[in-house]
Design a protein around this motif. Structure first.
Motif, PDB file in Angstrom:
ATOM      1  N   HIS A   9     -68.607  12.511 -80.993  1.00  0.00           N
ATOM      2  CA  HIS A   9     -69.023  11.640 -80.798  1.00  0.00           C
ATOM      3  C   HIS A   9     -68.074  10.608 -80.539  1.00  0.00           C
ATOM      4  O   HIS A   9     -66.764  10.693 -80.865  1.00  0.00           O
ATOM      5  N   ASP A  10     -68.555   9.422 -79.651  1.00  0.00           N
ATOM      6  CA  ASP A  10     -67.290   8.755 -79.419  1.00  0.00           C
ATOM      7  C   ASP A  10     -66.945   7.624 -80.196  1.00  0.00           C
ATOM      8  O   ASP A  10     -65.979   7.016 -79.314  1.00  0.00           O
ATOM      9  N   GLY A  11     -67.932   7.291 -80.820  1.00  0.00           N
ATOM     10  CA  GLY A  11     -68.594   6.422 -81.632  1.00  0.00           C
ATOM     11  C   GLY A  11     -67.813   4.955 -81.185  1.00  0.00           C
ATOM     12  O   GLY A  11     -68.223   3.912 -81.980  1.00  0.00           O
ATOM     13  N   SER A  12     -68.592   4.777 -79.786  1.00  0.00           N
ATOM     14  CA  SER A  12     -69.573   3.392 -79.145  1.00  0.00           C
ATOM     15  C   SER A  12     -70.886   3.362 -79.562  1.00  0.00           C
ATOM     16  O   SER A  12     -71.597   4.294 -80.115  1.00  0.00           O
ATOM     17  N   THR A  13     -70.830   2.170 -80.122  1.00  0.00           N
ATOM     18  CA  THR A  13     -72.038   1.646 -80.204  1.00  0.00           C
ATOM     19  C   THR A  13     -72.873   1.412 -78.750  1.00  0.00           C
ATOM     20  O   THR A  13     -74.386   1.072 -79.699  1.00  0.00           O
ATOM     21  N   GLU A  14     -71.755   1.175 -78.133  1.00  0.00           N
ATOM     22  CA  GLU A  14     -72.900   1.140 -77.209  1.00  0.00           C
ATOM     23  C   GLU A  14     -74.291   1.733 -76.274  1.00  0.00           C
ATOM     24  O   GLU A  14     -73.697   2.787 -76.757  1.00  0.00           O
ATOM     25  N   SER A  15     -75.368   0.797 -76.076  1.00  0.00           N
ATOM     26  CA  SER A  15     -76.807   1.209 -75.629  1.00  0.00           C
ATOM     27  C   SER A  15     -76.367   1.929 -74.362  1.00  0.00           C
ATOM     28  O   SER A  15     -77.230   3.673 -74.327  1.00  0.00           O
ATOM     29  N   ARG A  16     -75.564   1.751 -73.376  1.00  0.00           N
ATOM     30  CA  ARG A  16     -74.973   3.017 -72.337  1.00  0.00           C
ATOM     31  C   ARG A  16     -75.409   4.048 -71.995  1.00  0.00           C
ATOM     32  O   ARG A  16     -75.179   5.162 -71.898  1.00  0.00           O
ATOM     33  N   TYR A  17     -74.376   4.863 -74.161  1.00  0.00           N
ATOM     34  CA  TYR A  17     -73.944   5.991 -74.183  1.00  0.00           C
ATOM     35  C   TYR A  17     -74.667   6.550 -75.166  1.00  0.00           C
ATOM     36  O   TYR A  17     -74.918   7.695 -75.287  1.00  0.00           O
ATOM     37  N   LYS A  18     -76.218   5.737 -75.717  1.00  0.00           N
ATOM     38  CA  LYS A  18     -77.246   6.499 -76.208  1.00  0.00           C
ATOM     39  C   LYS A  18     -78.147   7.744 -75.792  1.00  0.00           C
ATOM     40  O   LYS A  18     -78.017   7.544 -74.754  1.00  0.00           O
ATOM     41  N   PRO A  19     -79.105   8.986 -75.989  1.00  0.00           N
ATOM     42  CA  PRO A  19     -78.409   8.767 -77.718  1.00  0.00           C
ATOM     43  C   PRO A  19     -77.252   9.780 -77.945  1.00  0.00           C
ATOM     44  O   PRO A  19     -77.465   9.942 -79.242  1.00  0.00           O
ATOM     45  N   TYR A  20     -76.712  10.331 -76.876  1.00  0.00           N
ATOM     46  CA  TYR A  20     -75.968  11.168 -77.544  1.00  0.00           C
ATOM     47  C   TYR A  20     -74.080  10.301 -78.011  1.00  0.00           C
ATOM     48  O   TYR A  20     -73.576  11.287 -79.441  1.00  0.00           O
ATOM     49  N   SER A  21     -73.942   9.510 -77.447  1.00  0.00           N
ATOM     50  CA  SER A  21     -72.518   8.807 -77.550  1.00  0.00           C
ATOM     51  C   SER A  21     -71.700  10.058 -77.451  1.00  0.00           C
ATOM     52  O   SER A  21     -70.879   9.803 -78.247  1.00  0.00           O
ATOM     53  N   ALA A  22     -72.162  10.835 -76.558  1.00  0.00           N
ATOM     54  CA  ALA A  22     -70.641  12.377 -76.213  1.00  0.00           C
ATOM     55  C   ALA A  22     -69.740  10.941 -75.785  1.00  0.00           C
ATOM     56  O   ALA A  22     -69.713  11.062 -74.221  1.00  0.00           O
ATOM     57  N   ASN A  23     -69.123  11.927 -76.057  1.00  0.00           N
ATOM     58  CA  ASN A  23     -67.005  11.763 -76.023  1.00  0.00           C
ATOM     59  C   ASN A  23     -66.853  12.982 -74.924  1.00  0.00           C
ATOM     60  O   ASN A  23     -66.877  13.895 -75.064  1.00  0.00           O
ATOM     61  N   THR A  24     -66.419  12.108 -73.338  1.00  0.00           N
ATOM     62  CA  THR A  24     -66.143  13.334 -72.542  1.00  0.00           C
ATOM     63  C   THR A  24     -64.868  13.750 -72.600  1.00  0.00           C
ATOM     64  O   THR A  24     -64.222  14.741 -70.893  1.00  0.00           O
ATOM     65  N   GLY A  25     -64.165  13.357 -73.026  1.00  0.00           N
ATOM     66  CA  GLY A  25     -62.409  13.983 -73.323  1.00  0.00           C
ATOM     67  C   GLY A  25     -62.540  15.240 -73.849  1.00  0.00           C
ATOM     68  O   GLY A  25     -61.133  15.819 -73.307  1.00  0.00           O
ATOM     69  N   PHE A  26     -62.916  16.167 -74.423  1.00  0.00           N
ATOM     70  CA  PHE A  26     -63.174  17.283 -74.907  1.00  0.00           C
ATOM     71  C   PHE A  26     -64.263  17.363 -76.197  1.00  0.00           C
ATOM     72  O   PHE A  26     -64.903  16.814 -76.326  1.00  0.00           O
ATOM     73  N   TYR A  27     -64.877  18.681 -75.061  1.00  0.00           N
ATOM     74  CA  TYR A  27     -65.817  19.049 -74.952  1.00  0.00           C
ATOM     75  C   TYR A  27     -66.235  20.454 -74.892  1.00  0.00           C
ATOM     76  O   TYR A  27     -65.216  21.224 -73.865  1.00  0.00           O
ATOM     77  N   PHE A  28     -67.720  21.199 -75.059  1.00  0.00           N
ATOM     78  CA  PHE A  28     -67.444  23.131 -74.558  1.00  0.00           C
ATOM     79  C   PHE A  28     -69.071  22.869 -74.401  1.00  0.00           C
ATOM     80  O   PHE A  28     -69.969  22.035 -74.678  1.00  0.00           O
ATOM     81  N   LEU A  29     -69.168  23.864 -73.471  1.00  0.00           N
ATOM     82  CA  LEU A  29     -69.836  23.960 -72.183  1.00  0.00           C
ATOM     83  C   LEU A  29     -70.414  25.935 -72.494  1.00  0.00           C
ATOM     84  O   LEU A  29     -69.678  26.518 -72.129  1.00  0.00           O
ATOM     85  N   THR A  58     -72.143   8.414 -67.603  1.00  0.00           N
ATOM     86  CA  THR A  58     -72.900   9.266 -66.139  1.00  0.00           C
ATOM     87  C   THR A  58     -73.129  10.365 -66.965  1.00  0.00           C
ATOM     88  O   THR A  58     -74.609  10.213 -66.792  1.00  0.00           O
ATOM     89  N   ILE A  59     -72.590  11.361 -67.500  1.00  0.00           N
ATOM     90  CA  ILE A  59     -72.815  11.968 -68.387  1.00  0.00           C
ATOM     91  C   ILE A  59     -73.714  12.273 -69.393  1.00  0.00           C
ATOM     92  O   ILE A  59     -74.395  12.952 -69.747  1.00  0.00           O
ATOM     93  N   ASN A  60     -73.815  11.246 -70.045  1.00  0.00           N
ATOM     94  CA  ASN A  60     -74.190  10.321 -71.061  1.00  0.00           C
ATOM     95  C   ASN A  60     -75.792  10.667 -69.987  1.00  0.00           C
ATOM     96  O   ASN A  60     -76.659  11.198 -71.126  1.00  0.00           O
ATOM     97  N   GLN A  61     -76.015  10.131 -69.475  1.00  0.00           N
ATOM     98  CA  GLN A  61     -77.381  10.217 -69.174  1.00  0.00           C
ATOM     99  C   GLN A  61     -77.596  11.514 -68.446  1.00  0.00           C
ATOM    100  O   GLN A  61     -79.287  11.501 -68.545  1.00  0.00           O
ATOM    101  N   LEU A  62     -77.065  12.062 -67.947  1.00  0.00           N
ATOM    102  CA  LEU A  62     -78.153  13.388 -67.719  1.00  0.00           C
ATOM    103  C   LEU A  62     -77.733  14.312 -68.516  1.00  0.00           C
ATOM    104  O   LEU A  62     -79.079  14.960 -68.641  1.00  0.00           O
ATOM    105  N   LEU A  63     -77.100  14.165 -69.429  1.00  0.00           N
ATOM    106  CA  LEU A  63     -77.653  14.453 -71.371  1.00  0.00           C
ATOM    107  C   LEU A  63     -78.393  14.442 -71.137  1.00  0.00           C
ATOM    108  O   LEU A  63     -79.610  15.419 -71.955  1.00  0.00           O
ATOM    109  N   LEU A  64     -79.142  13.743 -71.704  1.00  0.00           N
ATOM    110  CA  LEU A  64     -80.835  12.857 -71.794  1.00  0.00           C
ATOM    111  C   LEU A  64     -81.713  13.617 -70.927  1.00  0.00           C
ATOM    112  O   LEU A  64     -82.494  14.434 -71.250  1.00  0.00           O
TER     113      LEU A  64
END
Length: 87
Positions: A9-29, A58-64
């Motif tokens: 979780h990114d920890g941000s409450t900004e609407s542009r990262y909603k609903p996932y608020s995914a942090n792209t610094g470290f993730y598993f695919l 951009t990745i948060n929009q694509l995740l949705l």
């Protein structure tokens, strides 16, 4: 549930990262067709990354989009979850 993508979780409450608020610094695919298409879509949306100066937005929009259109299973971790139990 077997997730295709697991993000911190990114920890941000900004609407542009909603609903996932995914942090792209470290993730598993998980290596499969859904995640392959997600990354291809990210590459094709390079102009949006440049315009917004944020690959994370951009990745948060694509995740949705990919979760609703293609069945991508996305998990955003809270601070207390262990990654090994989910993947």
């Amino acid at each position: 549930v077997r997730y295709d993508a697991i993000f911190q979780h990114d920890g941000s409450t900004e609407s542009r990262y909603k609903p996932y608020s995914a942090n792209t610094g470290f993730y598993f695919l998980r290596a499969n067709e859904r995640t392959h298409y997600l990354l291809v879509s990210l590459l094709y949306n390079g102009d949006i990354v440049k315009k917004t100066t944020s690959h994370q937005q951009t990745i948060n929009q694509l995740l949705l989009e990919h979760s609703s259109m293609f069945g991508l299973k996305v998990k955003t971790l809270d601070r207390h979850e262990e990654i090994g139990r989910l993947f």
